[in-house]
Design a protein around this motif. Structure first.
Motif, mmCIF file in Angstrom:
data_model
loop_
_atom_site.group_PDB
_atom_site.id
_atom_site.type_symbol
_atom_site.label_atom_id
_atom_site.label_comp_id
_atom_site.label_asym_id
_atom_site.label_seq_id
_atom_site.Cartn_x
_atom_site.Cartn_y
_atom_site.Cartn_z
ATOM 1 N N LEU A 1 0.822 -1.210 0.000
ATOM 2 C CA LEU A 1 0.000 0.000 0.000
ATOM 3 C C LEU A 1 0.858 1.263 0.000
ATOM 4 N N VAL A 2 1.883 1.285 0.822
ATOM 5 C CA VAL A 2 2.771 2.462 0.882
ATOM 6 C C VAL A 2 3.507 2.643 -0.437
ATOM 7 N N ASN A 3 4.014 1.575 -1.000
ATOM 8 C CA ASN A 3 4.707 1.684 -2.297
ATOM 9 C C ASN A 3 3.764 2.164 -3.383
ATOM 10 N N TRP A 4 2.523 1.719 -3.362
ATOM 11 C CA TRP A 4 1.530 2.144 -4.352
ATOM 12 C C TRP A 4 1.209 3.636 -4.202
ATOM 13 N N VAL A 5 1.052 4.095 -2.952
ATOM 14 C CA VAL A 5 0.727 5.505 -2.710
ATOM 15 C C VAL A 5 1.923 6.393 -3.065
ATOM 16 N N VAL A 6 3.117 5.995 -2.728
ATOM 17 C CA VAL A 6 4.305 6.810 -2.999
ATOM 18 C C VAL A 6 4.597 6.859 -4.492
ATOM 19 N N ALA A 7 4.270 5.811 -5.227
ATOM 20 C CA ALA A 7 4.535 5.772 -6.662
ATOM 21 C C ALA A 7 3.654 6.726 -7.445
ATOM 22 N N LYS A 8 2.531 7.108 -6.910
ATOM 23 C CA LYS A 8 1.612 7.997 -7.647
ATOM 24 C C LYS A 8 2.040 9.424 -7.564
#
Length: 73
Positions: free
Chosen positions: A66-73
């Motif tokens: 979830l954190v990687n997905w949010v930071v990637a955006k």
């Protein structure tokens, strides 16, 4: 039923699914005391340990994703 009859009653082994449900309710912190006591008498401690570790790993990996997905955006 008298106390002696309850003491002589065989305790059935808990299933793995019952262990999963018990650990899941424990993670949320919403469990009736009577149901918790009944589960404690019926579940296998090794199932509880395995399920607890498994759910904790899934939770941590989910947070990382979830954190990687949010930071990637």
């Amino acid at each position: 039923m008298s106390e002696d009859a309850k003491a002589r009653e065989p305790v059935r082994a808990g299933s793995f699914l019952r262990s999963i449900k018990m650990v899941a309710w424990s993670f949320f912190g919403i469990r009736k005391n009577s149901e918790s006591q009944e589960d404690m008498a019926r579940v296998n401690p090794f199932h509880i340990i395995g399920v607890g570790i498994g759910i904790a790993v899934v939770f941590v990996v989910g947070l990382i994703v979830l954190v990687n997905w949010v930071v990637a955006k």
